[in-house]
Write a protein that holds these residues in place. Sequence first.
Motif, PDB file in Angstrom:
ATOM      1  N   MET A 138     -71.709 -20.193 -91.018  1.00  0.00           N
ATOM      2  CA  MET A 138     -73.131 -19.981 -91.308  1.00  0.00           C
ATOM      3  C   MET A 138     -73.310 -18.627 -91.986  1.00  0.00           C
ATOM      4  SD  MET A 138     -76.349 -20.019 -88.658  1.00  0.00           S
ATOM      5  CE  MET A 138     -75.984 -21.706 -88.178  1.00  0.00           C
ATOM      6  N   ALA A 139     -74.113 -18.583 -93.054  1.00  0.00           N
ATOM      7  CA  ALA A 139     -74.352 -17.337 -93.784  1.00  0.00           C
ATOM      8  C   ALA A 139     -75.185 -16.384 -92.936  1.00  0.00           C
ATOM      9  CB  ALA A 139     -75.059 -17.633 -95.095  1.00  0.00           C
ATOM     10  N   LEU A 140     -74.908 -15.092 -93.084  1.00  0.00           N
ATOM     11  CA  LEU A 140     -75.697 -14.084 -92.397  1.00  0.00           C
ATOM     12  C   LEU A 140     -77.050 -13.933 -93.083  1.00  0.00           C
ATOM     13  CD1 LEU A 140     -72.979 -11.328 -91.857  1.00  0.00           C
ATOM     14  CD2 LEU A 140     -73.661 -13.154 -90.287  1.00  0.00           C
ATOM     15  N   GLU A 141     -78.076 -13.644 -92.276  1.00  0.00           N
ATOM     16  CA  GLU A 141     -79.426 -13.460 -92.807  1.00  0.00           C
ATOM     17  C   GLU A 141     -79.939 -12.082 -92.415  1.00  0.00           C
ATOM     18  OE1 GLU A 141     -83.965 -15.329 -92.493  1.00  0.00           O
ATOM     19  OE2 GLU A 141     -82.382 -16.010 -91.118  1.00  0.00           O
ATOM     20  N   THR A 142     -80.377 -11.325 -93.399  1.00  0.00           N
ATOM     21  CA  THR A 142     -80.999 -10.018 -93.151  1.00  0.00           C
ATOM     22  C   THR A 142     -82.495 -10.164 -93.334  1.00  0.00           C
ATOM     23  OG1 THR A 142     -79.046  -8.852 -93.979  1.00  0.00           O
ATOM     24  CG2 THR A 142     -81.092  -7.601 -93.855  1.00  0.00           C
ATOM     25  N   ARG A 143     -83.254  -9.741 -92.305  1.00  0.00           N
ATOM     26  CA  ARG A 143     -84.713  -9.875 -92.412  1.00  0.00           C
ATOM     27  C   ARG A 143     -85.408  -8.780 -91.618  1.00  0.00           C
ATOM     28  NH1 ARG A 143     -83.526 -14.534 -88.938  1.00  0.00           N
ATOM     29  NH2 ARG A 143     -84.416 -14.213 -86.843  1.00  0.00           N
ATOM     30  N   VAL A 144     -86.674  -8.581 -91.941  1.00  0.00           N
ATOM     31  CA  VAL A 144     -87.502  -7.615 -91.214  1.00  0.00           C
ATOM     32  C   VAL A 144     -87.753  -8.143 -89.808  1.00  0.00           C
ATOM     33  CG1 VAL A 144     -89.762  -6.489 -91.155  1.00  0.00           C
ATOM     34  CG2 VAL A 144     -88.554  -6.778 -93.336  1.00  0.00           C
ATOM     35  N   LEU A 145     -87.706  -7.243 -88.849  1.00  0.00           N
ATOM     36  CA  LEU A 145     -87.842  -7.609 -87.445  1.00  0.00           C
ATOM     37  C   LEU A 145     -89.247  -8.145 -87.148  1.00  0.00           C
ATOM     38  CD1 LEU A 145     -86.477  -7.487 -84.603  1.00  0.00           C
ATOM     39  CD2 LEU A 145     -87.522  -5.213 -84.356  1.00  0.00           C
ATOM     40  N   GLN A 146     -89.299  -9.201 -86.365  1.00  0.00           N
ATOM     41  CA  GLN A 146     -90.560  -9.715 -85.841  1.00  0.00           C
ATOM     42  C   GLN A 146     -90.736  -9.221 -84.397  1.00  0.00           C
ATOM     43  OE1 GLN A 146     -92.679 -11.566 -87.929  1.00  0.00           O
ATOM     44  NE2 GLN A 146     -91.104 -10.811 -89.348  1.00  0.00           N
ATOM     45  N   ALA A 147     -91.968  -9.047 -83.989  1.00  0.00           N
ATOM     46  CA  ALA A 147     -92.232  -8.463 -82.674  1.00  0.00           C
ATOM     47  C   ALA A 147     -91.577  -9.259 -81.547  1.00  0.00           C
ATOM     48  CB  ALA A 147     -93.738  -8.354 -82.444  1.00  0.00           C
ATOM     49  N   ASP A 148     -91.571 -10.587 -81.655  1.00  0.00           N
ATOM     50  CA  ASP A 148     -91.009 -11.394 -80.574  1.00  0.00           C
ATOM     51  C   ASP A 148     -89.482 -11.421 -80.573  1.00  0.00           C
ATOM     52  OD1 ASP A 148     -90.586 -12.961 -82.792  1.00  0.00           O
ATOM     53  OD2 ASP A 148     -91.649 -14.729 -82.039  1.00  0.00           O
ATOM     54  N   GLU A 149     -88.846 -10.764 -81.563  1.00  0.00           N
ATOM     55  CA  GLU A 149     -87.389 -10.670 -81.610  1.00  0.00           C
ATOM     56  C   GLU A 149     -86.873  -9.349 -81.054  1.00  0.00           C
ATOM     57  OE1 GLU A 149     -86.466 -13.217 -85.689  1.00  0.00           O
ATOM     58  OE2 GLU A 149     -87.025 -11.092 -85.843  1.00  0.00           O
ATOM     59  N   TRP A 150     -87.798  -8.474 -80.642  1.00  0.00           N
ATOM     60  CA  TRP A 150     -87.399  -7.109 -80.314  1.00  0.00           C
ATOM     61  C   TRP A 150     -86.359  -7.055 -79.202  1.00  0.00           C
ATOM     62  CZ3 TRP A 150     -87.175  -3.595 -76.352  1.00  0.00           C
ATOM     63  CH2 TRP A 150     -86.995  -2.259 -76.714  1.00  0.00           C
ATOM     64  N   ASP A 151     -86.533  -7.802 -78.141  1.00  0.00           N
ATOM     65  CA  ASP A 151     -85.603  -7.722 -77.015  1.00  0.00           C
ATOM     66  C   ASP A 151     -84.186  -8.109 -77.420  1.00  0.00           C
ATOM     67  OD1 ASP A 151     -87.007  -6.770 -74.645  1.00  0.00           O
ATOM     68  OD2 ASP A 151     -88.249  -8.550 -74.870  1.00  0.00           O
ATOM     69  N   VAL A 152     -84.039  -9.190 -78.187  1.00  0.00           N
ATOM     70  CA  VAL A 152     -82.714  -9.606 -78.648  1.00  0.00           C
ATOM     71  C   VAL A 152     -82.123  -8.539 -79.565  1.00  0.00           C
ATOM     72  CG1 VAL A 152     -81.453 -11.340 -79.987  1.00  0.00           C
ATOM     73  CG2 VAL A 152     -83.266 -12.046 -78.405  1.00  0.00           C
ATOM     74  N   TRP A 153     -82.952  -8.014 -80.455  1.00  0.00           N
ATOM     75  CA  TRP A 153     -82.540  -6.966 -81.396  1.00  0.00           C
ATOM     76  C   TRP A 153     -82.078  -5.714 -80.654  1.00  0.00           C
ATOM     77  CZ3 TRP A 153     -84.989  -2.221 -82.897  1.00  0.00           C
ATOM     78  CH2 TRP A 153     -84.653  -1.726 -84.170  1.00  0.00           C
ATOM     79  N   TYR A 154     -82.820  -5.310 -79.631  1.00  0.00           N
ATOM     80  CA  TYR A 154     -82.478  -4.099 -78.882  1.00  0.00           C
ATOM     81  C   TYR A 154     -81.272  -4.330 -77.974  1.00  0.00           C
ATOM     82  CZ  TYR A 154     -83.595   0.585 -77.204  1.00  0.00           C
ATOM     83  OH  TYR A 154     -83.564   1.932 -76.937  1.00  0.00           O
ATOM     84  N   ASP A 155     -81.136  -5.542 -77.444  1.00  0.00           N
ATOM     85  CA  ASP A 155     -79.937  -5.870 -76.667  1.00  0.00           C
ATOM     86  C   ASP A 155     -78.684  -5.693 -77.528  1.00  0.00           C
ATOM     87  OD1 ASP A 155     -81.408  -6.484 -74.418  1.00  0.00           O
ATOM     88  OD2 ASP A 155     -81.347  -8.656 -74.728  1.00  0.00           O
ATOM     89  N   HIS A 156     -78.776  -6.137 -78.788  1.00  0.00           N
ATOM     90  CA  HIS A 156     -77.642  -5.936 -79.702  1.00  0.00           C
ATOM     91  C   HIS A 156     -77.336  -4.450 -79.849  1.00  0.00           C
ATOM     92  CE1 HIS A 156     -75.937  -4.764 -83.541  1.00  0.00           C
ATOM     93  NE2 HIS A 156     -77.104  -4.240 -83.840  1.00  0.00           N
ATOM     94  N   LEU A 157     -78.387  -3.637 -79.993  1.00  0.00           N
ATOM     95  CA  LEU A 157     -78.195  -2.206 -80.193  1.00  0.00           C
ATOM     96  C   LEU A 157     -77.505  -1.578 -78.988  1.00  0.00           C
ATOM     97  CD1 LEU A 157     -78.879  -0.048 -82.353  1.00  0.00           C
ATOM     98  CD2 LEU A 157     -80.893   0.490 -80.989  1.00  0.00           C
ATOM     99  N   GLU A 158     -77.921  -1.971 -77.780  1.00  0.00           N
ATOM    100  CA  GLU A 158     -77.255  -1.463 -76.578  1.00  0.00           C
ATOM    101  C   GLU A 158     -75.778  -1.824 -76.576  1.00  0.00           C
ATOM    102  OE1 GLU A 158     -80.786  -1.185 -73.215  1.00  0.00           O
ATOM    103  OE2 GLU A 158     -79.486  -2.949 -73.260  1.00  0.00           O
ATOM    104  N   LEU A 159     -75.472  -3.048 -76.984  1.00  0.00           N
ATOM    105  CA  LEU A 159     -74.073  -3.477 -77.053  1.00  0.00           C
ATOM    106  C   LEU A 159     -73.291  -2.648 -78.064  1.00  0.00           C
ATOM    107  CD1 LEU A 159     -71.814  -5.463 -76.290  1.00  0.00           C
ATOM    108  CD2 LEU A 159     -72.669  -6.978 -78.084  1.00  0.00           C
TER     109      LEU A 159
END
Length: 413
Positions: free
Chosen positions: A1-22
């Motif tokens: 599957m191709a990678l997708e780069t996109r602007v963060l949506q508010a409801d994605e924040w927790d998943v996005w921040y979990d990645h950052l912690e990792l």
Amino acid sequence: MALETRVLQADEWDVWYDHLELAFGGVPESPAERKLYRGLTETERSLGVWDGAACVASAGAFTFRLSVPGGALVPAAGVTMVGVSPTHRRRGILTSLMRRQLDDIRAGGEPLAVLTASDPAIYGRFGYGTATYALAVDIDTTRVRLSVPPGTDEVTVRLADPREVLADCERVYEELLADRPGMPARQPGWEHLPLLDAPAMRDGGSPLKCVVAEREGAGGGVVGYARYRVKPEWDLTGSDGKVEVTDLDALDPAAYAALWRYLFGIDLTWTVRAHRRPVDDPVLHLVSDVRRSRPRTRDSLHVRLVDLPAALEARTYGAALDVVMEVEDAFCPWNEGRWRVVADAKGSAVCKRTEEPAELALSVRELGSAYLGGITLTSLAAAGRVVELRRGAVREASRAFAGDVAPWLPHGF
């Protein structure tokens, strides 16, 4: 599957921040930290790279105004929350994020991008130069004494709840902005960052404490503050406590000295530790023994000129200057080429493209290092990072770029 780069949506924040912690080791932050950074995150300036439902890379930016030589507050993108999952390294993802981010910063009209680097070796290739350093001291108060200036006894120090005196402390901080390059003007919400006090942040120390310095009469009120923790320790000989200073600001020498004197005198403690201080911190001149204060430095703020002429015209200069610079900037080619910088005796400057012969040659990384006045062009030239093409040009430019005080970033972001 191709990678997708996109602007963060508010409801994605927790998943996005979990990645950052990792990406930063996988240790979860406290609920208080997550709540604060969720509120500070500018989703429209945050990018995520997604592999299906998984966030595998991130980069964000905060909207800052940064103090520069001369006291102006210049729009700057505070680059932050950059990380790539260990499963997706070596694919050019970081480079693509830096490319898109700098293009967006330019389109938004911000002359500068700034960051603090978890690994400083990474960001030089994207044009960031180390512009400030931070001082740390561990002062042995059993052997080191303070010599305080006249008027110190006229200053009263008072313990206070850090939140109750927050507005007074912020007024002190704001008064200092124009005199110290590198300090960000705190946007709404950022005033709460210094008050973060999760148990995991204390390292065995007390909850955060605050003491304010006050003066009576006209022009009085709160003229300084210090935030700190006490770390009680004991051995067979008795107490061996430490004072961990997180913030200390004051509007005049007497208030500044009164705060340090208070910290030196806390019962059952024998060491005062302070990190992230300016490298020209006056405490180095108050102590009786610098060696037993154990001063040391490390890199702090990294600066990237995004719009070179706008950035150079936004600050003032310490001496008249007329120099032509040949600038290399492969990552942001709109900055490349020959620029003439003319600063008058009052310090303001004009920066224009020119076909005149170059007198200095350097990359945008070196300009970023010198921009806030703390790193001299003469030192960069001695390292071979700046090439002099006209005799005397380095010294002339270095005098003009240098500041009266060391630039300083008081907190991370």
